[in-house]
Scaffold this motif. Structure first.
Motif, short mmCIF file in Angstrom:
data_model
loop_
_atom_site.label_atom_id
_atom_site.label_comp_id
_atom_site.label_asym_id
_atom_site.label_seq_id
_atom_site.Cartn_x
_atom_site.Cartn_y
_atom_site.Cartn_z
N PRO A 63 0.77 -1.34 -0.04
CA PRO A 63 -0.01 0.22 0.38
C PRO A 63 0.96 0.97 0.11
N GLY A 64 1.71 1.22 0.92
CA GLY A 64 3.07 2.58 0.54
C GLY A 64 3.52 2.65 -0.32
N ASP A 65 3.44 2.08 -1.22
CA ASP A 65 4.87 1.35 -2.24
C ASP A 65 3.88 1.72 -3.22
N SER A 67 1.96 3.85 -5.53
CA SER A 67 1.23 5.67 -6.11
C SER A 67 1.65 6.40 -7.33
N ASP A 263 -6.32 2.03 -3.82
CA ASP A 263 -5.74 0.81 -3.36
C ASP A 263 -5.36 0.52 -5.01
#
Length: 300
Positions: A63-65, A67, A263
């Motif tokens: 999720p944090g990667d 983008s 997401d």
């Protein structure tokens, strides 16, 4: 006096070698034109594969990667959680889509085959008018008839979901399947049909025993065409199904827009899962698609 027959030899040039056997050793193997064609081809392949690359690498990101800023970067940590979540969300709709597209493709193919045979080999008064009216269905925008079509289905009591979508894709598939089969059957020698008539075969017997066995190329084209159109359809799915009984395109839309925080990893994995069946169909049957399509393009 008997003459000795011999194979003619091409006249030699000034170097003593036959003209058609001599190779110009000074000509480069790859000329400028061929180099430019290969360069254009490679450029086109790269342009086509760029979105696939972004889809693929993003589907393995956390999720944090995942983008927009890091869309071109490889995952910092490779994970399969996106694929598991996408499969959990889409697997029921994938099964319903198979239940919809397989019978819709087969039924539309057989109806188009029978229409094409009758319109190409069994002439009757008004055949060209009937064919023109059938083709007219190809040019009617779906949006123009969606509301009255929905009302007709509601009045007839046809269940929403898979039954309605099967019927819709069969009806809207008949014009293009009829056109493909009619063009193909016009390339078949007329003597085959006449031979069946001489042997006492009627229209149905001629179709089943003579025409159908040699229709495999056109069936491949029609089945690929119908399978792809029905699988990728979204407009009919919105009007004639819901989240509980709809196809994978509707479920994929809900997966992408169902959360407040997008997401991207799950959405990309879901998009790849949804497109995988059509990709497999083209990989397996793609080499027969062009040949079957061109086999009916000689006459029309």
């Amino acid at each position: 006096m008997s003459a000795t027959l011999s194979t003619p030899v091409p006249p030699p040039d000034v170097a003593g070698e036959p003209l058609e056997l001599r190779r110009d050793k000074g000509t480069p193997r790859f000329g400028v034109g061929r180099t430019l064609r290969y360069a254009a081809l490679i450029f086109g392949i790269v342009i086509v594969l760029i979105p696939v690359y972004v889809l693929l690498v993003t589907s393995f990101k956390g999720p944090g990667d995942a983008s927009p800023v890091r869309a071109w970067n490889l995952p910092q940590i490779w994970t399969l959680e996106n694929w598991k979540e996408a499969w959990t969300a889409l697997s029921p709709s994938l099964w319903r889509t198979f239940q919809m597209v397989i019978p819709a493709s087969i039924i539309a193919a057989f109806l188009g085959s029978m229409n094409g045979f009758v319109l190409s080999r069994w002439s009757f008064r008004g055949a060209n008018t009937v064919f023109a009216l059938i083709l007219f269905g190809m040019f009617i925008p779906y949006q123009a008839v969606m509301i009255p079509l929905l009302q007709i289905f509601l009045d007839a009591g046809i269940p929403s979901g898979v039954p309605s979508l099967i019927l819709l894709h069969v009806i809207y598939g008949i014009p293009i399947t009829t056109l493909i089969f009619r063009n193909y059957y016009q390339t078949i020698p007329h003597e085959l049909v006449e031979a069946g008539r001489v042997d006492g075969a009627g229209m149905l017997r001629t179709y089943w025993s003579i025409i159908l066995p040699i229709s495999i190329p056109s069936f491949v084209v029609v089945l690929i065409w119908q399978f792809t159109n029905a699988w990728n359809d979204f407009l009919f799915a919105v009007f004639f199904s819901n989240n509980q009984n709809g196809p994978v395109t509707l479920a994929l839309n809900n997966l992408a827009n169902g959360a407040l925080l997008q997401d991207y990893g799950v959405s990309m994995a879901g998009a790849l899962l949804a497109s995988l069946p059509t990709l497999i169909v083209y990989i397996i049957l793609g080499k027969y698609f062009v040949g079957g399509l061109m086999s009916g393009s000689v006459k029309g």
